[in-house]
Each structure stands twice: as structure tokens, then as C-alpha cells.
Write an enzyme that holds these catalytic residues in place. Structure first.
Site, PDB file in Angstrom:
ATOM      1  N   ARG A  81      30.343  47.759  40.834  1.00 27.05           N
ATOM      2  CA  ARG A  81      29.209  48.636  41.123  1.00 27.05           C
ATOM      3  C   ARG A  81      28.974  49.559  39.951  1.00 27.05           C
ATOM      4  O   ARG A  81      29.927  50.027  39.322  1.00 27.05           O
ATOM      5  CB  ARG A  81      29.500  49.512  42.344  1.00 27.05           C
ATOM      6  CG  ARG A  81      29.575  48.779  43.649  1.00 27.05           C
ATOM      7  CD  ARG A  81      30.257  49.647  44.688  1.00 27.05           C
ATOM      8  NE  ARG A  81      29.382  50.694  45.178  1.00 27.05           N
ATOM      9  CZ  ARG A  81      28.814  50.693  46.377  1.00 27.05           C
ATOM     10  NH1 ARG A  81      29.051  49.732  47.216  1.00 27.05           N
ATOM     11  NH2 ARG A  81      28.031  51.681  46.747  1.00 27.05           N
ATOM     12  N   SER A 150      40.571  48.914  39.571  1.00 28.29           N
ATOM     13  CA  SER A 150      41.602  48.725  40.599  1.00 28.29           C
ATOM     14  C   SER A 150      42.509  47.525  40.308  1.00 28.29           C
ATOM     15  O   SER A 150      42.622  46.599  41.112  1.00 28.29           O
ATOM     16  CB  SER A 150      40.947  48.600  41.965  1.00 28.29           C
ATOM     17  OG  SER A 150      40.186  49.760  42.215  1.00 28.29           O
ATOM     18  N   ASP A 203      41.068  53.400  42.784  1.00 30.75           N
ATOM     19  CA  ASP A 203      40.227  53.725  43.948  1.00 30.75           C
ATOM     20  C   ASP A 203      40.835  54.815  44.834  1.00 30.75           C
ATOM     21  O   ASP A 203      40.101  55.605  45.433  1.00 30.75           O
ATOM     22  CB  ASP A 203      39.931  52.453  44.769  1.00 30.75           C
ATOM     23  CG  ASP A 203      41.196  51.676  45.132  1.00 30.75           C
ATOM     24  OD1 ASP A 203      42.295  52.030  44.648  1.00 30.75           O
ATOM     25  OD2 ASP A 203      41.093  50.702  45.895  1.00 30.75           O
TER      26      ASP A 203
END
Length: 471
Positions: A81, A150, A203
């Protein structure tokens, strides 16, 4: 209809499993104490514990005063994203938030570092080009970006870290051992995108930042989703392995990597041992394998398979689909566990759709709901013990005289959000472990991380322009 002998054998398998999964208070306290001990060991020296207790270099969590335009990139799997937020300071908070999701073409997951990062930089540049009027950074300043990455990284500073290994289907050999921020920065430079990476985070730390931005009493974040992890705010002087200068704030965020915790006190069964032995990472992530969404449904499948083989639970043939690992997903388990119809028709339908078992009796369906209950309750109670370990480490598990300050834990992840029996059990277990008085000072909230906004907030709180503005 099966004989009563077979049925009682099936019930005996279920009963034995329930006993082995038992989490009485005594056991939960032993687990919490053992985790607190491991936290101390992991902070004392590198490799001193199964808990990595990674120093994140995040020493300034967002306060809510941050202002300006910031970007985030959230790369944690086959999609990434790109996010843009406009922060308005105390009064405005998040004035505007826009994001775009991009799929990574499968061939880029196995090629070269340059190809992957060029693809990402290009997507970022396209996203930057859609900035609306009045949404530009101040003249002469590059845009600033928080990078949520991540995958296992050895963090070197707030904005650099070397890739230890890929997971989740990525196998780009020439990126291993490289600084991922350097790789991204070079790719942005190759296409003339003027952007500065201000923070590299995972995250869980993003969730902590998102929680703290809205609430100054947030002290820890826990992810309960496909995987599980926790991060919390430690006093800098309580980290013996930290050899640098103590940060001005006196605080340092620690990424526990708590999924890798293990202890002789964990209520492990033969099914957990088999699942671990056959997994991609045997001997690793033992705590995660009894708690997180990736594995709960699989544990249920393994117990059902034994009931089918040894007690003809589904009649004289074992459903072929039941032999397929991970065919029973945790969302399906949750749907069966939450079935409130009098004839448990959701359970019946799931068995028909997933395992292709055409018909099941009500007693069979009830036994399956009970099995889901045993697995979920063990996971939820273990996660509560983990939270208590963090509170103990920070001295927040008892009431100080006159102290009434709340301790807030920010939670995120699909398991916490969607499996309500799991979350409810975790909450009631916390109350049981801490006692009513202490529990009244503990707040569990759903973090407003919004999958990546936390990284943009950390770019803001670690902006290279903050010093200039403050001095």
C-alpha cells in the site's frame, strides 16, 4: 449409526485433548512469569533468549502535535500500500488520508532487488503525481516517507535495516544482507523521485504509533491476526544490551517478536507437536502456533482427523478432504464456533462445503463446536498471559498507591477484530489474572493504524525537520 463404543472413543479423544489444553490460573501465571524472565534475558544480550527483544530505534512516538504532509509504504506480502496523510496538529489530527493498493507481479518476487524496488518506486511516483492542490510539501523539502517492512530485518538505526531473510514466498537472493531503505532510496533516485525515508518500522510498531497518536496512555501494541507479535515502550536505562547514547525521551520501543516464545509451561499437545514438526519452520514460533489465525483451524482439523481415523467419527470412511493440511481456515472455525442456530446448521454447512461430509447429526455438530471452543480458549488465554507479562515487566500489574493512570494496549489483526469469542475470552482472562482493581486501569483498544498510517505518523515524529523547527 455408529456404535456407542466408537462414539465414546471419539468423546475420549476430545476429552483428553481438552485436558492437555487446560489453562488453569496457576499455569497462566507460570507462562506470564516465564515470558517476563525471557524479556529480561532478551534485553540483556543479543541472542540471550528465544525472544529477540529487538531495539527498534523508535524513541519518539507520535504525540498528536505533528503537522504536514507525510507518506507511508506498507510492504508485507504480495500486495503493498502507498499512503498519504495530511496531519493538522492538535486540533486537526488526520485532516486527510488517501491510499492505493498495488499487487506485486509474481515474477518480481523471485527476480532481483533492483527490479522489485524499481517497481515499488514507480508506483510511489505515480501516487505522488496525484497530489491535489494544497497538498504539496513546503518548497525545498523532499517528501518524507515511513516504510513498514514486515519481513525479518536487523535494524541499524531509525531509518536503516538489513534484510535477514525473506518469508511469504519472496526469494530475492541479492537483497538478503542489504539495507532495504538503501535499496528503496536508490530506486527512487533512479527515477528522480525526491523522497526521504524517515523511518523503517514493522507492522506491530506501526500499530503502537497509531494507538499512541490518538491516546498518550498507550504503552504496548499486540497483533493477533494470521501471525502474532507485540511491541511496547521500554525505559531506555532498562536495556543492558543498548550501548548507544540514551535517547532524550528516555524511552525506546522494543519489538518483542513474541511469536517465538516457548516454555515448558505452554499447554502443548501431540497435535501441536505434529503441526510444528511438519511446518516450514520447525521449532520456531511455538507461541504463535497455538495462538494465531494461521494455525487455529489447522489444530481443529488435526484433532478431527484423529477422531475420524480412530473412532469413525464421520462413519466408516475418513473424508479425503480432511487429510489436506490447512483446508480448515480459522474464519471457518470461527463461523462454526459462533453458530447460534438450534440445529447448528452453520456447522453442518461448513462440513458439507469444506470437508464434503454430506450429513452430520446434532451430537456430532455439538462435539465440533466444543472442539473449536477448546482451541480458541487456549489461544485467547495464552495471549492474555502474554499481555500480563508485558504489564509485569513495566510494573503495571499491581496498583501503586494513589496511582490511577490508565495503561492502554492497542490491538490489531483479524483474529482480534472478527473472532469475538476469542477477544471476549482474552478480556475476561486478563481480568481474572490481574484482579478487578488493577484491571480497571487497563484498557484494550482497537488501534487506528489503518494498516500503514502508523508508519506515516512515525515519519512525522522522526522528521529531519523537527529539530530545525524546534530550535
Amino acid at each position: 449409526m455408529r456404535t456407542s463404543g466408537k462414539w465414546s472413543r471419539a468423546m475420549a479423544i476430545l476429552k483428553e485433548f481438552e485436558e492437555k489444553c487446560g489453562t488453569p490460573m496457576r499455569k497462566l501465571r507460570q507462562v506470564a512469569d516465564a515470558m517476563t524472565v525471557e524479556m529480561h534475558a532478551g534485553l540483556a544480550s543479543e541472542g540471550g533468549s528465544k525472544l529477540k527483544m529487538l531495539i527498534s530505534y523508535v524513541d519518539n512516538l507520535p504525540t498528536g502535535d505533528e503537522k504536514g504532509l507525510f507518506y507511508a509504504l506498507d510492504l508485507g506480502g504480495t500486495n503493498f500500500r502507498v499512503i498519504r496523510v495530511l496531519l493538522g496538529g492538535k486540533e486537526g489530527a488526520v485532516v486527510k488520508q488517501e491510499f492505493e493498493e498495488v499487487s506485486i507481479p509474481p515474477h518480481l518476487m523471485t527476480r532481483s532487488s533492483n527490479e522489485l524496488f524499481d517497481f515499488i518506486a514507480l508506483a510511489l511516483a505515480k501516487f505522488v503525481a496525484t497530489e491535489s492542490e494544497g497538498l504539496h510539501p513546503l518548497p525545498g523539502r523532499p517528501r518524507e516517507l515511513g516504510f513498514t517492512f514486515s519481513f525479518p530485518v536487523r535494524q541499524v538505526s531509525i531509518a536503516s535495516g538489513t534484510l535477514i531473510k525473506w518469508t511469504k514466498g519472496f526469494t530475492i537472493e541479492d537483497a538478503v544482507g542489504q539495507d532495504v531503505v538503501g535499496e528503496l532510496t536508490k530506486a527512487m533516485e533512479r527515477i528522480g523521485l525526491d523522497m526521504h525515508v524517515a523511518a523503517l518500522v514493522n507492522d506491530t510498531i506501526g500499530t503502537l504509533a497509531g494507538g499512541r497518536y490518538y491516546n498518550p496512555d498507550v504503552i504496548a501494541a499486540v497483533i493477533l491476526g494470521t501471525g502474532t507479535n507485540a511491541a511496547y515502550v521500554e525505559r531506555a536505562h532498562a536495556i543492558p544490551k543498548w550501548h548507544g547514547l540514551l535517547p532524550k525521551s528516555g524511552e525506546m520501543v522494543i519489538n518483542m517478536e513474541w511469536g517465538n516464545f516457548r516454555s515448558s509451561h505452554l499447554p502443548l499437545t501431540e497435535y501441536d507437536q505434529a503441526l510444528d514438526a511438519e511446518s516450514l519452520n520447525p521449532g520456531e514460533q511455538i507461541f504463535e502456533k497455538i495462538i494465531s489465525g494461521m494455525y487455529l483451524g489447522e489444530i481443529v482439523r488435526r484433532v478431527l482427523l484423529k477422531m475420524a481415523i480412530e473412532a469413525d467419527f464421520f462413519g466408516n470412511i475418513v473424508p479425503p478432504k480432511l487429510k489436506i493440511p490447512f483446508i480448515l481456515r480459522t474464519p471457518d472455525m470461527s463461523a462454526m464456533h459462533h453458530d447460534s442456530s438450534s440445529d447448528l446448521r452453520v456447522v453442518g454447512n461448513k462440513l458439507k462445503d469444506i470437508l464434503e461430509v454430506p450429513s452430520t447429526s446434532l451430537p456430532m455438530r455439538k462435539a465440533i463446536v466444543e472442539l473449536c471452543d477448546i482451541v480458541a480458549i487456549r489461544g485467547a488465554r495464552m495471549s492474555a498471559a502474554g499481555i500480563v507479562a508485558i504489564l509485569k515487566k513495566l510494573g503495571k500489574d499491581t496498583l501503586m498507591d494513589g496511582e490511577r493512570q490508565k495503561s492502554v494496549i492497542a490491538l490489531d489483526g483479524g483474529l482480534f477484530e472478527h473472532y469475538s469469542k476469542f477477544s471476549a475470552c482474552m478480556g475476561s482472562t486478563l481480568k481474572e489474572l490481574l484482579g478487578v482493581e488493577v484491571y480497571e486501569n487497563i484498557v484494550i483498544t482497537h488501534s487506528n493504524d489503518g494498516s500503514g498510517i502508523g508508519a506515516a505518523l512515525l515519519a512525522a515524529s522522526h522528521s529531519q525537520y523537527l529539530e530545525a523547527e524546534e530550535s
